[in-house]
Design a protein around this motif. Structure first.
Motif, PDB file in Angstrom:
ATOM      1  N   LEU A  29       1.181  -0.935   0.042  1.00  0.00           N
ATOM      2  CA  LEU A  29      -0.177  -0.249  -0.281  1.00  0.00           C
ATOM      3  C   LEU A  29       0.888   1.335  -0.279  1.00  0.00           C
ATOM      4  CD1 LEU A  29      -2.764   1.315   0.421  1.00  0.00           C
ATOM      5  CD2 LEU A  29      -2.856   0.801   2.639  1.00  0.00           C
ATOM      6  N   ALA A  30       1.616   1.250   0.520  1.00  0.00           N
ATOM      7  CA  ALA A  30       2.636   2.494   1.170  1.00  0.00           C
ATOM      8  C   ALA A  30       3.147   2.512  -0.265  1.00  0.00           C
ATOM      9  CB  ALA A  30       3.819   1.772   1.569  1.00  0.00           C
ATOM     10  N   ASP A  31       3.598   1.555  -0.971  1.00  0.00           N
ATOM     11  CA  ASP A  31       4.379   1.939  -2.007  1.00  0.00           C
ATOM     12  C   ASP A  31       3.731   2.007  -3.503  1.00  0.00           C
ATOM     13  OD1 ASP A  31       6.806   0.401  -1.597  1.00  0.00           O
ATOM     14  OD2 ASP A  31       6.110  -1.424  -2.091  1.00  0.00           O
ATOM     15  N   LEU A  32       2.384   2.136  -3.183  1.00  0.00           N
ATOM     16  CA  LEU A  32       1.254   1.996  -4.131  1.00  0.00           C
ATOM     17  C   LEU A  32       1.216   3.721  -4.212  1.00  0.00           C
ATOM     18  CD1 LEU A  32      -1.096  -1.226  -4.198  1.00  0.00           C
ATOM     19  CD2 LEU A  32       0.343   0.168  -6.282  1.00  0.00           C
ATOM     20  N   ILE A  33       1.006   4.340  -3.036  1.00  0.00           N
ATOM     21  CA  ILE A  33       0.558   5.495  -2.542  1.00  0.00           C
ATOM     22  C   ILE A  33       2.081   5.833  -3.264  1.00  0.00           C
ATOM     23  CG2 ILE A  33       0.760   7.235  -0.614  1.00  0.00           C
ATOM     24  CD1 ILE A  33      -1.078   5.302   0.391  1.00  0.00           C
ATOM     25  N   ARG A  34       3.068   5.968  -3.228  1.00  0.00           N
ATOM     26  CA  ARG A  34       4.118   6.544  -3.235  1.00  0.00           C
ATOM     27  C   ARG A  34       3.996   6.444  -5.089  1.00  0.00           C
ATOM     28  NH1 ARG A  34       8.275   4.321  -5.358  1.00  0.00           N
ATOM     29  NH2 ARG A  34       8.750   2.226  -4.878  1.00  0.00           N
ATOM     30  N   SER A  35       4.029   5.755  -5.754  1.00  0.00           N
ATOM     31  CA  SER A  35       4.047   5.670  -6.932  1.00  0.00           C
ATOM     32  C   SER A  35       2.975   6.720  -7.927  1.00  0.00           C
ATOM     33  CB  SER A  35       4.166   3.823  -7.544  1.00  0.00           C
ATOM     34  OG  SER A  35       3.412   3.647  -9.250  1.00  0.00           O
ATOM     35  N   ALA A  36       1.550   6.653  -6.661  1.00  0.00           N
ATOM     36  CA  ALA A  36       0.688   7.496  -7.512  1.00  0.00           C
ATOM     37  C   ALA A  36       0.734   8.835  -6.912  1.00  0.00           C
ATOM     38  CB  ALA A  36      -0.930   7.255  -6.514  1.00  0.00           C
ATOM     39  N   ARG A  37       1.811   9.122  -6.508  1.00  0.00           N
ATOM     40  CA  ARG A  37       1.999  10.645  -5.802  1.00  0.00           C
ATOM     41  C   ARG A  37       3.391  11.157  -7.289  1.00  0.00           C
ATOM     42  NH1 ARG A  37       2.081  10.560   0.669  1.00  0.00           N
ATOM     43  NH2 ARG A  37       0.640  11.450   0.604  1.00  0.00           N
ATOM     44  N   GLU A  38       4.347  10.147  -7.835  1.00  0.00           N
ATOM     45  CA  GLU A  38       5.289  10.316  -8.393  1.00  0.00           C
ATOM     46  C   GLU A  38       4.330  10.208  -9.594  1.00  0.00           C
ATOM     47  OE1 GLU A  38       8.435   7.192  -8.443  1.00  0.00           O
ATOM     48  OE2 GLU A  38       9.166   7.369  -6.055  1.00  0.00           O
ATOM     49  N   THR A  39       3.485   9.657 -10.485  1.00  0.00           N
ATOM     50  CA  THR A  39       2.263  10.351 -11.187  1.00  0.00           C
ATOM     51  C   THR A  39       2.137  11.049 -11.241  1.00  0.00           C
ATOM     52  OG1 THR A  39       2.663   7.261 -11.734  1.00  0.00           O
ATOM     53  CG2 THR A  39       1.154   8.673 -12.997  1.00  0.00           C
ATOM     54  N   GLN A  40       1.525  11.108  -9.970  1.00  0.00           N
ATOM     55  CA  GLN A  40       0.430  12.822 -10.536  1.00  0.00           C
ATOM     56  C   GLN A  40       1.514  14.119 -10.501  1.00  0.00           C
ATOM     57  OE1 GLN A  40      -1.292  13.247  -6.560  1.00  0.00           O
ATOM     58  NE2 GLN A  40      -3.137  14.299  -7.245  1.00  0.00           N
ATOM     59  N   GLY A  41       2.564  13.725  -9.580  1.00  0.00           N
ATOM     60  CA  GLY A  41       3.386  15.229  -9.818  1.00  0.00           C
ATOM     61  C   GLY A  41       3.838  15.255 -11.324  1.00  0.00           C
ATOM     62  N   LYS A  42       4.506  14.334 -12.161  1.00  0.00           N
ATOM     63  CA  LYS A  42       4.470  13.985 -13.592  1.00  0.00           C
ATOM     64  C   LYS A  42       3.560  14.394 -14.355  1.00  0.00           C
ATOM     65  CE  LYS A  42       8.302  10.231 -12.986  1.00  0.00           C
ATOM     66  NZ  LYS A  42       7.904   8.950 -13.142  1.00  0.00           N
ATOM     67  N   GLU A  43       2.704  14.290 -14.486  1.00  0.00           N
ATOM     68  CA  GLU A  43       1.049  14.852 -14.407  1.00  0.00           C
ATOM     69  C   GLU A  43       1.445  16.115 -14.166  1.00  0.00           C
ATOM     70  OE1 GLU A  43      -1.638  12.111 -13.758  1.00  0.00           O
ATOM     71  OE2 GLU A  43      -0.652  10.315 -14.726  1.00  0.00           O
ATOM     72  N   LEU A  44       0.821  16.525 -13.531  1.00  0.00           N
ATOM     73  CA  LEU A  44       1.250  18.580 -12.822  1.00  0.00           C
ATOM     74  C   LEU A  44       2.360  18.820 -13.690  1.00  0.00           C
ATOM     75  CD1 LEU A  44      -0.710  20.083 -11.625  1.00  0.00           C
ATOM     76  CD2 LEU A  44       0.887  19.658  -9.334  1.00  0.00           C
ATOM     77  N   GLU A  45       3.628  18.694 -13.306  1.00  0.00           N
ATOM     78  CA  GLU A  45       4.445  18.662 -14.392  1.00  0.00           C
ATOM     79  C   GLU A  45       4.494  19.461 -15.926  1.00  0.00           C
ATOM     80  OE1 GLU A  45       9.497  19.362 -14.755  1.00  0.00           O
ATOM     81  OE2 GLU A  45       8.151  17.981 -14.008  1.00  0.00           O
ATOM     82  N   ALA A  46       3.692  18.054 -15.998  1.00  0.00           N
ATOM     83  CA  ALA A  46       3.390  18.032 -18.318  1.00  0.00           C
ATOM     84  C   ALA A  46       2.424  19.164 -18.399  1.00  0.00           C
ATOM     85  CB  ALA A  46       2.934  16.889 -18.394  1.00  0.00           C
ATOM     86  N   SER A  47       0.916  18.984 -17.228  1.00  0.00           N
ATOM     87  CA  SER A  47      -0.340  20.386 -17.248  1.00  0.00           C
ATOM     88  C   SER A  47       0.475  21.317 -17.304  1.00  0.00           C
ATOM     89  CB  SER A  47      -0.830  19.603 -17.079  1.00  0.00           C
ATOM     90  OG  SER A  47      -0.888  20.377 -15.533  1.00  0.00           O
ATOM     91  N   LEU A  48       1.654  21.368 -16.428  1.00  0.00           N
ATOM     92  CA  LEU A  48       1.786  23.119 -16.446  1.00  0.00           C
ATOM     93  C   LEU A  48       2.084  24.101 -17.358  1.00  0.00           C
ATOM     94  CD1 LEU A  48       2.946  23.231 -12.671  1.00  0.00           C
ATOM     95  CD2 LEU A  48       1.130  24.864 -13.402  1.00  0.00           C
ATOM     96  N   LEU A  49       3.860  22.536 -18.158  1.00  0.00           N
ATOM     97  CA  LEU A  49       3.786  23.010 -19.389  1.00  0.00           C
ATOM     98  C   LEU A  49       3.513  23.539 -20.173  1.00  0.00           C
ATOM     99  CD1 LEU A  49       7.809  20.571 -19.097  1.00  0.00           C
ATOM    100  CD2 LEU A  49       7.305  23.124 -17.792  1.00  0.00           C
ATOM    101  N   GLY A  50       2.079  22.572 -20.506  1.00  0.00           N
ATOM    102  CA  GLY A  50       1.429  22.499 -21.490  1.00  0.00           C
ATOM    103  C   GLY A  50       1.128  24.416 -21.521  1.00  0.00           C
ATOM    104  N   ALA A  51       0.452  24.379 -20.112  1.00  0.00           N
ATOM    105  CA  ALA A  51       0.072  25.880 -20.066  1.00  0.00           C
ATOM    106  C   ALA A  51       0.965  26.895 -20.637  1.00  0.00           C
ATOM    107  CB  ALA A  51      -0.298  25.882 -18.577  1.00  0.00           C
TER     108      ALA A  51
END
Length: 69
Positions: A29-51
């Motif tokens: 569960l801890a690994d899944l949460i870490r992975s989800a946060r990493e994915t969320q961070g990458k997607e947020l950065e990509a959306s900011l760059l797109g903006a």
């Protein structure tokens, strides 16, 4: 590090008292949460760059600095 400690680190708080899972499942569960946060961070950065495409070119540099990109 035990599964409960890993989960506590990812939650940044004590896990709920009713969460009675085996240590290996707590670790998973801890690994899944870490992975989800990493994915969320990458997607947020990509959306900011797109903006940035919608901001006039002369302002893109200062805006990148403001957002830490």
């Amino acid at each position: 590090m035990s599964g409960r400690e890993a989960l506590q680190k990812q939650l940044r708080a004590e896990p709920p008292a009713g969460l009675d899972l085996p240590p290996e499942e707590l670790q998973q569960l801890a690994d899944l949460i870490r992975s989800a946060r990493e994915t969320q961070g990458k997607e947020l950065e990509a959306s900011l760059l797109g903006a940035l495409d919608h901001i006039p070119r002369p302002l893109r540099g200062p805006v990148r600095k403001v957002f830490g990109l």
